[in-house]
Design an enzyme around this catalytic site. Structure first.
Site, mmCIF file in Angstrom:
data_model
loop_
_atom_site.group_PDB
_atom_site.id
_atom_site.type_symbol
_atom_site.label_atom_id
_atom_site.label_comp_id
_atom_site.label_asym_id
_atom_site.label_seq_id
_atom_site.Cartn_x
_atom_site.Cartn_y
_atom_site.Cartn_z
ATOM 1 N N GLU A 2 -5.366 -5.431 10.460
ATOM 2 C CA GLU A 2 -4.350 -4.409 10.672
ATOM 3 C C GLU A 2 -4.623 -3.687 11.990
ATOM 4 O O GLU A 2 -5.431 -2.740 12.024
ATOM 5 C CB GLU A 2 -4.380 -3.380 9.542
ATOM 6 C CG GLU A 2 -4.099 -3.951 8.174
ATOM 7 C CD GLU A 2 -3.506 -2.892 7.254
ATOM 8 O OE1 GLU A 2 -2.375 -3.090 6.801
ATOM 9 O OE2 GLU A 2 -4.159 -1.860 7.025
ATOM 10 N N ASN B 139 0.865 -1.182 0.000
ATOM 11 C CA ASN B 139 0.000 0.000 0.000
ATOM 12 C C ASN B 139 0.904 1.236 0.000
ATOM 13 O O ASN B 139 1.507 1.568 1.021
ATOM 14 C CB ASN B 139 -0.884 -0.027 1.270
ATOM 15 C CG ASN B 139 -1.748 1.213 1.387
ATOM 16 O OD1 ASN B 139 -1.847 2.009 0.455
ATOM 17 N ND2 ASN B 139 -2.376 1.380 2.539
ATOM 18 N N TRP B 140 0.993 1.903 -1.152
ATOM 19 C CA TRP B 140 1.913 3.040 -1.266
ATOM 20 C C TRP B 140 1.335 4.319 -0.646
ATOM 21 O O TRP B 140 2.032 5.300 -0.529
ATOM 22 C CB TRP B 140 2.236 3.300 -2.739
ATOM 23 C CG TRP B 140 3.015 2.220 -3.416
ATOM 24 C CD1 TRP B 140 3.509 1.058 -2.861
ATOM 25 C CD2 TRP B 140 3.417 2.195 -4.793
ATOM 26 N NE1 TRP B 140 4.176 0.323 -3.804
ATOM 27 C CE2 TRP B 140 4.137 1.000 -5.005
ATOM 28 C CE3 TRP B 140 3.241 3.054 -5.875
ATOM 29 C CZ2 TRP B 140 4.673 0.652 -6.246
ATOM 30 C CZ3 TRP B 140 3.773 2.722 -7.114
ATOM 31 C CH2 TRP B 140 4.489 1.531 -7.296
ATOM 32 N N LYS B 141 0.067 4.298 -0.337
ATOM 33 C CA LYS B 141 -0.594 5.500 0.206
ATOM 34 C C LYS B 141 -0.322 6.685 -0.731
ATOM 35 O O LYS B 141 -0.355 6.515 -1.937
ATOM 36 C CB LYS B 141 -0.133 5.751 1.638
ATOM 37 C CG LYS B 141 -0.243 4.483 2.499
ATOM 38 C CD LYS B 141 -0.029 4.727 3.952
ATOM 39 C CE LYS B 141 -0.096 3.400 4.693
ATOM 40 N NZ LYS B 141 -0.041 3.514 6.132
ATOM 41 N N GLY C 243 2.427 1.872 10.665
ATOM 42 C CA GLY C 243 3.381 2.968 10.516
ATOM 43 C C GLY C 243 4.079 3.346 11.811
ATOM 44 O O GLY C 243 4.725 4.396 11.894
ATOM 45 N N HIS D 84 -9.512 0.882 4.958
ATOM 46 C CA HIS D 84 -8.235 1.072 5.651
ATOM 47 C C HIS D 84 -8.464 1.978 6.862
ATOM 48 O O HIS D 84 -9.288 2.885 6.815
ATOM 49 C CB HIS D 84 -7.213 1.693 4.698
ATOM 50 C CG HIS D 84 -5.827 1.686 5.254
ATOM 51 N ND1 HIS D 84 -5.389 2.629 6.157
ATOM 52 C CD2 HIS D 84 -4.785 0.834 5.063
ATOM 53 C CE1 HIS D 84 -4.136 2.357 6.485
ATOM 54 N NE2 HIS D 84 -3.748 1.278 5.835
ATOM 55 N N GLU E 173 -6.892 4.392 7.976
ATOM 56 C CA GLU E 173 -6.732 5.834 7.696
ATOM 57 C C GLU E 173 -8.005 6.393 7.069
ATOM 58 O O GLU E 173 -8.368 7.544 7.303
ATOM 59 C CB GLU E 173 -5.505 6.064 6.798
ATOM 60 C CG GLU E 173 -4.216 5.871 7.580
ATOM 61 C CD GLU E 173 -3.036 5.439 6.754
ATOM 62 O OE1 GLU E 173 -3.069 5.540 5.513
ATOM 63 O OE2 GLU E 173 -2.051 4.976 7.373
ATOM 64 N N SER F 46 3.383 -2.612 10.225
ATOM 65 C CA SER F 46 4.837 -2.625 10.419
ATOM 66 C C SER F 46 5.497 -3.948 10.036
ATOM 67 O O SER F 46 6.443 -4.393 10.690
ATOM 68 C CB SER F 46 5.197 -2.224 11.862
ATOM 69 O OG SER F 46 4.780 -0.903 12.111
ATOM 70 N N GLY G 165 2.802 -1.386 4.263
ATOM 71 C CA GLY G 165 2.834 0.042 3.958
ATOM 72 C C GLY G 165 4.261 0.511 3.736
ATOM 73 O O GLY G 165 4.813 0.381 2.639
ATOM 74 N N GLY G 166 4.889 1.012 4.789
ATOM 75 C CA GLY G 166 6.221 1.628 4.683
ATOM 76 C C GLY G 166 7.242 0.773 3.939
ATOM 77 O O GLY G 166 7.979 1.283 3.085
HETATM 78 C C1 PEP Z 1 -0.817 -0.050 6.066
HETATM 79 O O1 PEP Z 1 -0.949 1.153 6.069
HETATM 80 O O2 PEP Z 1 -1.664 -0.777 5.530
HETATM 81 C C2 PEP Z 1 0.365 -0.604 6.733
HETATM 82 C C3 PEP Z 1 0.333 -1.862 7.069
HETATM 83 O O3 PEP Z 1 1.404 0.259 6.966
HETATM 84 P P1 PEP Z 1 2.828 -0.107 7.636
HETATM 85 O O4 PEP Z 1 3.318 -1.372 7.030
HETATM 86 O O5 PEP Z 1 3.708 1.069 7.318
HETATM 87 O O6 PEP Z 1 2.579 -0.245 9.101
#
Ligand code: PEP
Length: 263
Positions: free
Chosen positions: A176, A12-14, A182, A105, A107, A221, A242-243
């Site tokens: 999640e 997920n590049w956001k 994040g 998600h 967010e 994470s 994500g990251g």
């Molecule tokens: C996400 O936003 O779906 C996510 C899992 O982010 P991260 O891996 O950065 O925690």
């Protein structure tokens, strides 16, 4: 990981990599995906970048003779068209070459006020248009501290169940925990497995075959150094990342971990 279900790793590049860097990263991911046969791979770029990225990834797959990676939307509107300024619909995304949508998600729930009912409408719309869905569920830190993790997560799952009951393999759940997104804090493999197993048994109440075929990803994470232990859990079928999906050097080892565990 259970070999009956194809492992799935999605990035997920956001709101990152909207321009040329996104094309370059998608090509790198498509090449890395060719080295992990049997692992399904997808990336979710910003919407604007999707029409440029899709043909590049198809071309890599053609050259390497492997299935193309999936391109996922990060959001969509439940209506097919209409007066919804700023929104994009499921049929429009499908026409642009998207094959997945990340929906609900945390967010979106937290910053854009999306509730369970609205997420469920989006899930219905996406599946109806031929998109696969990665539907996100998870508890906040306060909810976990109050011992409400399963109440919250299973309430979110219940809202998805009517749509999921009718869908085939294209319906995926991502657990999640909000406090792990994040933050660098990751659920222990044991804690994550416990929630994944609870989600699967909730799905089994609806229909045994839905529970068996639905892939449940862990997100929060996930990195190269914790992926293997998480993915080794019997009810963890992959990861939403994500990251660590923003650079190929961080993402490719997660694909590799999934590959080695499934081989
Ligand atoms: C996400 O936003 O779906 C996510 C899992 O982010 P991260 O891996 O950065 O925690």
């Amino acid at each position: 990981m259970n070999r009956a279900r194809t492992p799935f790793i999605a990035g997920n590049w956001k709101m990152h990599h909207g321009g040329p860097s996104g094309v370059e990263l998608a090509i790198q991911v498509a090449r890395a995906a060719a080295r992990v046969p049997g692992v399904e791979v997808a990336v979710a770029p910003p919407t604007l970048a999707i029409p440029t990225i899709v043909p590049e990834c198809l071309e890599v797959a053609r050259q390497l003779g492997c299935p193309p990676i999936g391109i996922a939307a990060q959001n969509l509107h439940p209506a097919a068209s209409g007066a919804f300024t700023g929104e994009v619909s499921a049929p429009m995304l499908f026409a642009a070459g998207c094959r997945w949508a990340i929906l609900g998600h945390s967010e979106r729930r937290q910053y854009f006020g999306e509730d369970d009912a609205f997420v469920a409408k989006k899930v219905e719309a996406a599946l109806h248009s031929g998109l696969g869905v990665i539907a996100c569920v998870g508890e906040t830190l306060d909810e976990r501290a109050a011992g409400r993790t399963l109440d919250v997560v299973l309430r979110m799952v219940d809202a998805l169940v009517p749509a999921f009951g009718r869908a085939a393999a294209g319906a995926v759940i991502a657990y999640e925990p909000v406090w792990a997104i994040g933050t660098g804090k990751v659920a222990t493999p044991k804690d994550a497995q416990e929630v994944h197993a609870a989600i699967r048994s909730r799905l089994a109440n609806v229909a045994g075959d839905v529970a068996l075929r639905t892939r449940i990803l862990y997100g929060g994470s996930v990195k190269a150094d914790n992926a293997r232990e998480l993915l080794a859990q019997p009810d963890i079928d992959g990861a939403l990342v994500g990251g660590a999906s923003l650079e190929i050097g961080a993402f490719a080892p997660i694909l590799q971990a999934a590959y080695e565990l499934s081989a």
